[in-house]
Scaffold this motif. Sequence first.
Motif, PDB file in Angstrom:
ATOM      1  N   TYR A 190       0.867  -1.281   0.221  1.00 34.41           N
ATOM      2  CA  TYR A 190       0.198   0.007   0.177  1.00 34.41           C
ATOM      3  C   TYR A 190       0.873   1.131   0.086  1.00 34.41           C
ATOM      4  N   LYS A 246      -0.230  -7.146  -4.315  1.00 33.35           N
ATOM      5  CA  LYS A 246      -0.510  -7.770  -3.028  1.00 33.35           C
ATOM      6  C   LYS A 246       0.677  -8.434  -2.628  1.00 33.35           C
ATOM      7  N   GLN A 306      -2.562  -3.316  -9.583  1.00 35.39           N
ATOM      8  CA  GLN A 306      -2.534  -3.423  -8.171  1.00 35.39           C
ATOM      9  C   GLN A 306      -1.850  -4.797  -7.621  1.00 35.39           C
TER      10      GLN A 306
END
Length: 290
Positions: A175, A224, A222
């Motif tokens: 993040y 993770k 994105q």
Amino acid sequence: MYNQKSFKDHSGIGTLYLVPTPIGNLEDMTYRSVRLLHEADLIASEDTRNTQKLLNHFEIETPQKSLHEHNYKERIPYLLEQLKAGQSIAQVSDAGMPSISDPGHELVVACIAEGIPVVSVPGPTAGITALIASGLVPQPFLFYGFLPRKKKEQKEILAQLKPQTATLIFYESPYRVSATLENMRVVLGNRQVVLCRELTKIHEEYLRGDVDELLMYLKENQIKGECCLMVAGDDGSLVEAEEVIQISLREQVEALIATGEKPNVAIKKVAATNHLKKQEVYRQFHELDE
């Protein structure tokens, strides 16, 4: 001076074993680590719930006591008492090596001060595992771990690290990795970087390129999982990040096209280099072309 003979008789004093645990793949648990967890009188765990899953997998029934950043001051005296009574303690973090961006260091220091043997067991550690497959120079390297979260503090640390010629190794949250790369672009320049995520797991991925290329990728994709971010050391060849590029956007795009890049790819790279939106470079390039 304190001379530790790790495997000599210690007259009834126990030993603190620093036992690494898998960073993702349970097959990375060594025979020795499993044996020590079986044989220990007590396991000092960063998170007993997380460690219990590991113990269940290997059918280990050794009792646990928590040891983490919030309770180490009150827990260490108890652990020292057990060690002095001849009990052996295995200390583990949630993943990888104790003390490396994880709890453990304070207990090690306390044991050394009391003349209690401290034995480190080799095993998984994310930074070195990622480094040797990164393609960046493996030595010298400088392991930093997690940078400060605040932008100003992070930039101050990066400024201190800027002259380092060693490959830099950081841990980062998925993040925050884009913001961290933005700060690196400003302070360190457009260096070669490698981002490794989900190390040893089925979705393990290495992203290799320069800072601008990674930032462009992260804007459209994105990610993770915990990240290991490796940055090439200073080789003296990078232009200062703050230096203003003197040629026009159109000339920059045309220069890349002349090297064989496709127009859209060239536009993306020029946008990233100049910290502009791709649409702005596209508009100016085609308006100038008319």
